[in-house]
Design an enzyme around this catalytic site. Structure first.
Site, PDB file in Angstrom:
ATOM      1  N   ASP A 161     -34.284  38.146  54.568  1.00 35.81           N
ATOM      2  CA  ASP A 161     -33.432  39.289  54.891  1.00 35.81           C
ATOM      3  C   ASP A 161     -32.263  38.842  55.759  1.00 35.81           C
ATOM      4  O   ASP A 161     -32.452  38.102  56.735  1.00 35.81           O
ATOM      5  CB  ASP A 161     -34.211  40.361  55.645  1.00 35.81           C
ATOM      6  CG  ASP A 161     -35.358  40.930  54.828  1.00 35.81           C
ATOM      7  OD1 ASP A 161     -35.256  40.925  53.585  1.00 35.81           O
ATOM      8  OD2 ASP A 161     -36.345  41.390  55.438  1.00 35.81           O
ATOM      9  N   ASP A 190     -33.949  37.973  49.380  1.00 41.26           N
ATOM     10  CA  ASP A 190     -34.630  39.271  49.439  1.00 41.26           C
ATOM     11  C   ASP A 190     -33.612  40.356  49.787  1.00 41.26           C
ATOM     12  O   ASP A 190     -32.591  40.465  49.126  1.00 41.26           O
ATOM     13  CB  ASP A 190     -35.791  39.214  50.436  1.00 41.26           C
ATOM     14  CG  ASP A 190     -36.762  40.383  50.276  1.00 41.26           C
ATOM     15  OD1 ASP A 190     -36.667  41.097  49.256  1.00 41.26           O
ATOM     16  OD2 ASP A 190     -37.592  40.586  51.165  1.00 41.26           O
ATOM     17  N   ASP A 194     -33.012  45.395  55.928  1.00 41.61           N
ATOM     18  CA  ASP A 194     -34.358  45.950  55.761  1.00 41.61           C
ATOM     19  C   ASP A 194     -34.912  46.502  57.070  1.00 41.61           C
ATOM     20  O   ASP A 194     -34.725  45.895  58.139  1.00 41.61           O
ATOM     21  CB  ASP A 194     -35.316  44.875  55.239  1.00 41.61           C
ATOM     22  CG  ASP A 194     -35.223  44.698  53.731  1.00 41.61           C
ATOM     23  OD1 ASP A 194     -34.273  45.221  53.136  1.00 41.61           O
ATOM     24  OD2 ASP A 194     -36.096  44.019  53.161  1.00 41.61           O
ATOM     25  N   ARG A 243     -31.700  49.308  45.490  1.00 44.29           N
ATOM     26  CA  ARG A 243     -31.980  49.511  46.920  1.00 44.29           C
ATOM     27  C   ARG A 243     -30.699  49.632  47.743  1.00 44.29           C
ATOM     28  O   ARG A 243     -30.395  48.807  48.596  1.00 44.29           O
ATOM     29  CB  ARG A 243     -32.856  48.398  47.479  1.00 44.29           C
ATOM     30  CG  ARG A 243     -34.188  48.259  46.764  1.00 44.29           C
ATOM     31  CD  ARG A 243     -35.076  47.245  47.459  1.00 44.29           C
ATOM     32  NE  ARG A 243     -36.364  47.107  46.743  1.00 44.29           N
ATOM     33  CZ  ARG A 243     -37.372  46.349  47.159  1.00 44.29           C
ATOM     34  NH1 ARG A 243     -37.264  45.673  48.295  1.00 44.29           N
ATOM     35  NH2 ARG A 243     -38.481  46.268  46.453  1.00 44.29           N
TER      36      ARG A 243
END
Length: 531
Positions: A161, A190, A194, A243
């Site tokens: 992340d 990734d 997040d 996302r």
């Protein structure tokens, strides 16, 4: 993630490289602290000021950033860290000290508070190195580029992340940053942004997220639904598979963002999440809003958005797209003031303001980029000027009425199926103590502020609450807010324990938020009544 973005990077590469080169040559003022003023949910629960008022230090290596944290008098001593140059694995080592908890190969903001990290000079780049925020509060990250952070391959950092937050994180403002990858999960990357396991009161503003399989998430699984109160505004998401963000539980406010080339899905509200989605511009994208890849429904209130060449999937057992007309299926109240740019000008105003090394420009609320006032903001809220299309909105609050007498009727907190949770808890205390009918047991936060909530399996109507302190103690609770957890609306505000009366409201969780205290605040009972 269904597929990689790496094949699309060839077409985007020349444009991205040019933009990156331009970005690195722009000069940024030597700011003393975050500028422009924090906005969104990061203004709530006491506001986000970062290291304002603390010592200012310079750092050009990751080790120097860690040393600045570790050389503070305590883990909460305010500090402003001005960063320049390239931060990478070769210059980022663990530093030890009583005021820090750092690690090699990642910028670790762990078990600390009151920190600003701001890029200055000709640019600050975190190359293949992520920023990890854990068990921390009141953090500002501004004017930096974080690129190509991997969870597999070499080198790895921060679970892949760019910015990752987890485990009781509160009040974070990330502003004017550029977060980018060079592919999707199969290439080792990734998420870009997040949040999981109890993260609340976060704003991401005026930032660029690009060339990644995953933009970011709130909640790591369908059972990790305890995070929320997140604002996304004036950001550019481009060449992202999905996302943007993925929401599991909680509340998100998503406005004035520019979305370009969302290749598989966009805002994915699921597992009971509620998103207010307004005045965004979506272009050349697919399934920009809905519930995707699950049958755990999420909800949205959408208005004022522009759809420019957007396509939609057909509904199925695990796909519930909001399109083509994006009707709302819930309502979300926003507790702070804000100004909306018209959706039609979002592409231009975001292009002029979003990302690192843009001079920290912001919109004035009327589609015009302006340079902010330098220096730390005394107020947690930035005044952006009047909006030509919408007046700023604020959820109403009601003045409390303190009374030593209990209200009549049934204490809903003691009803079958009721429960309790909250933010941090001091050793020897328990959330359940606030609904056990005893004034000799209590909950207390680990610090001077915190949240305690009563919740039910389905909606109940609550119009009055009573906050009782333990036997033999009184006066430690200072200012507070009573919040409808379902919507984020402030039901009442005031100071001190006692009886709180407000407009009767249907909800499944109600939160008593202590914003200040003298000593260690204690709540023995959190009673709730219909009237």
């Amino acid at each position: 993630m269904k597929r990689s973005v790496v094949v699309r990077l060839l077409a985007a590469g020349a444009t991205a490289a040019t933009a990156a080169a331009i970005g690195l040559t722009l000069q940024v003022p030597q700011a003393a602290a975050a500028v422009g003023g924090v906005t969104g949910y990061a203004t709530q629960n006491g506001g986000t000021t970062g290291g304002a008022g603390g010592q200012t230090v310079q750092a050009s290596t990751g080790t120097a950033i860690h040393a600045a944290l570790c050389n503070r008098a305590s883990s909460s001593t305010p500090i402003i860290i001005q960063v320049s140059g390239t931060i990478n694995h070769g210059n980022t080592a663990k530093v030890s000290g009583s005021s820090c908890n750092t690690a090699d190969g990642v910028i670790e903001l762990k078990e600390i508070s009151n920190v600003t990290i701001i890029g200055v000079g000709s640019g600050a780049i975190f190359d293949q190195l992520g920023i990890h925020i854990r068990d921390s509060s009141n953090i500002i990250i501004q004017n930096v580029t974080i690129r190509n952070v991997k969870k597999s391959g070499s080198p790895t950092s921060n679970g892949g992340d760019a910015i990752g937050m987890e485990s009781t994180v509160r009040r974070v403002w990330v502003d004017h940053v550029t977060l980018e990858a060079s592919g999707g999960e199969s290439e080792g990357y990734d998420g870009l942004f997040d949040m999981k396991n109890d993260v609340e009161y976060v704003t991401l503003s005026y930032s660029i997220l690009r060339n990644s399989g995953r933009g970011g998430l709130i909640g790591s699984s369908e059972t990790d639904t305890g995070s929320g109160y997140i604002t996304f505004h004036h950001n550019l998401y481009t060449n992202i598979d999905s996302r943007t963000p993925l929401l599991r539980g909680g509340i998100a406010h998503i406005y004035n963002n520019h979305y370009v080339s969302l290749n598989e899905s966009g805002i994915n509200s699921r597992a009971g999440a509620r998103a207010k989605v307004e005045n965004n511009y979506f272009k050349n994208s697919k399934d920009v809003l809905g519930t995707f890849y699950t049958d755990a429904a999420g909800y949205w209130q959408a208005s004022g958005n522009i759809l420019d060449n957007v396509t939609w999937s057909s509904p199925s057992s695990d796909t519930n797209p909001a399109g083509p007309s994006m009707p709302s299926n819930t309502t979300v109240s926003i507790p702070y003031s804000y100004s909306l740019d018209a959706a039609s000008c979002v592409p231009s105003v975001v292009a002029a303001t979003a990302g690192a090394n843009k001079g920290l420009q912001v919109s004035n609320g009327s589609c015009t980029p302006v340079s902010p006032t330098a220096g730390p903001s005394a107020s947690p809220t930035r005044t952006a000027g009047p909006s030509p299309s919408v007046s700023p909105t604020r959820s109403p609050s009601t003045s409390p009425t303190a009374s030593p007498n209990p209200p009549s009727g049934t204490n809903l907190s003691l009803a079958s199926g009721a429960g309790a949770d909250g933010s941090s808890k001091a050793d020897g205390t328990s959330y359940g103590n606030v609904r056990d009918g005893s004034l000799s047991t209590y909950w207390s936060p680990t610090g001077a502020t915190g949240d305690i909530s009563v919740k039910w399996g389905s909606n109940v109507t609550v119009g009055r609450a009573v906050i009782r302190e333990p036997s033999g103690t009184s006066g430690s609770i200072g200012s507070w807010q009573l919040i409808n957890y379902n919507t984020g609306a402030v039901l009442a505000s005031g100071s001190g324990a006692g009886t709180i009366t407000f407009t009767a409201t249907s909800l499944s969780k109600i939160t008593f938020r202590i914003n200040s205290s003298s000593g260690a605040p204690k709540v023995a009972e959190f009673e709730t009544y219909a009237s």
